[in-house]
Write an enzyme that holds these catalytic residues in place. Structure first.
Site, PDB file in Angstrom:
ATOM      1  N   ARG A 236       0.858  -1.180   0.000  1.00 55.83           N
ATOM      2  CA  ARG A 236       0.000   0.000   0.000  1.00 55.83           C
ATOM      3  C   ARG A 236       0.897   1.233   0.000  1.00 55.83           C
ATOM      4  NH1 ARG A 236      -3.281  -3.016  -1.382  1.00 55.83           N
ATOM      5  NH2 ARG A 236      -5.337  -3.515  -0.525  1.00 55.83           N
ATOM      6  N   GLU A 265      -4.280   7.372  -5.655  1.00 53.46           N
ATOM      7  CA  GLU A 265      -4.305   6.688  -6.940  1.00 53.46           C
ATOM      8  C   GLU A 265      -5.559   7.054  -7.733  1.00 53.46           C
ATOM      9  OE1 GLU A 265      -1.722   2.781  -5.521  1.00 53.46           O
ATOM     10  OE2 GLU A 265      -3.912   2.635  -5.617  1.00 53.46           O
ATOM     11  N   HIS A 287      -0.026   0.357 -10.025  1.00 52.59           N
ATOM     12  CA  HIS A 287      -0.838  -0.565  -9.210  1.00 52.59           C
ATOM     13  C   HIS A 287      -1.310  -1.762 -10.045  1.00 52.59           C
ATOM     14  CE1 HIS A 287      -3.386  -0.708  -5.314  1.00 52.59           C
ATOM     15  NE2 HIS A 287      -3.137  -1.931  -5.759  1.00 52.59           N
TER      16      HIS A 287
END
Length: 320
Positions: A236, A265, A287
């Site tokens: 994370r 994000e 990601h």
């Protein structure tokens, strides 16, 4: 009696070419590529099941949905859902577990090879014409470090941490699992956190983000590491102080960093990592460590099975 209505709020989080299996019971299916906060209530006010990956479902919204029976999170993390509000309103919540145990470790190892062997930096040297002007058949401008025999420090000993350890051992790395930061005693099979920082040639993060782990890796931790070490974060974004990481790369406190997750994000150019993306020892991906085709196919199969199990009155991957 009307059919149960199932609404997928952010279908675009699943690549279009990935097939979503059909549910084995009659229902209405509605999906949206994306959903803004302002659109949520109108889209799910009469839903029986809501599927969300990252769309936030707050308590005050959940309490306005009398028909809602299940929130099926199409991810492992469920911090975008108010769990206490779901519990208070007798709404079940499920998540996806164990689907990326091949994809994430492979992404970590790919980053390790790229950074330890400075592949990106050498590619850029060629793109900039440095090798061509050197007159030499080979061209050494960056350290090249072997992977086999190096030490991998892993923070987080869950499914992904263990799977990463197995793959690392297969390519000859020595693996250390870090004890929790600040722990007074060290569990069997673990190494004190500070000791792992000092010994690791590569540090990879696979722990949850919470009050105890926020900014787990900051300026002090980075200065503790070897100057030849690499940090990988596929966990994370908030686990690492992003500004401190950039400073450590520029000052030579560490040799490289691979980052797949960000504090916000999608990240924008105000993020210190994106603002310094041209650094030759910084490797950024958006990601996607979890997102091999096989992993996403497994994810959607589990998602549909979670909903089908709920319809049958069974508990599967239940958070609430």
């Amino acid at each position: 009696m009307s059919l149960p209505k199932i609404v997928f709020l952010d279908r675009a989080t699943i690549p279009a070419h990935i097939h979503v299996p059909h549910l084995p019971f009659d229902h209405q299916w509605v999906e949206y590529d994306t959903t803004t906060p302002e659109q949520v209530i109108e889209r799910i006010y009469d839903a029986t099941v809501v599927i969300t990956n990252k769309v936030v479902l707050k308590g005050e919204l959940i309490s306005q949905l009398p028909d809602l029976k299940l929130i099926a999170v199409s991810a492992t993390g469920y911090n975008n859902v108010d769990i206490e509000a779901c519990r208070a309103n007798n709404i079940a919540v499920t998540n996806i577990q164990g689907y990326a145990t091949q994809s994430v470790p492979e992404h970590v190892v790919a980053m390790i090879f790229a950074l330890r062997r400075n592949l990106f930096a050498y590619h850029q040297d060629i793109a900039d014409g440095h090798w061509q002007r050197s007159g030499q058949f080979c061209f050494f401008t960056h350290p090249i470090n072997d992977i086999a025999g190096s030490t991998l420090g892993i923070v987080g000993s869950g499914t992904l941490g263990q799977a990463t350890a197995s793959l690392a051992k297969a390519i000859g790395m020595h693996v250390l699992f870090a004890e929790r930061k600040g722990a007074k005693a060290c569990r069997e099979g673990f190494t004190p956190f500070e000791q792992v920082l000092k010994q690791a040639d590569v540090l990879t993060l696979h722990c949850p983000l919470n009050e105890q782990t926020e900014s787990l890796i900051g300026a002090d931790e980075l200065k503790t590491m070897k100057s030849s070490a690499v940090v990988i974060n596929t966990g994370r974004g908030g686990l690492v102080d992003e500004s401190a990481l950039v400073n450590a790369l520029k000052q030579g406190d560490i040799a490289g960093a691979g980052v797949d997750v960000f504090t916000q994000e999608p990240a924008d150019n105000s993020n210190p990592l994106l603002a310094n993306s041209a650094l030759p020892n910084l490797l950024l991906t958006p990601h996607v460590a979890w997102g091999s085709d096989s992993a996403i196919s497994k994810l959607v199969a589990i998602l549909i099975d979670n909903i089908a199990a709920f319809e049958r009155g069974e508990q599967q991957n239940r958070i609430v």
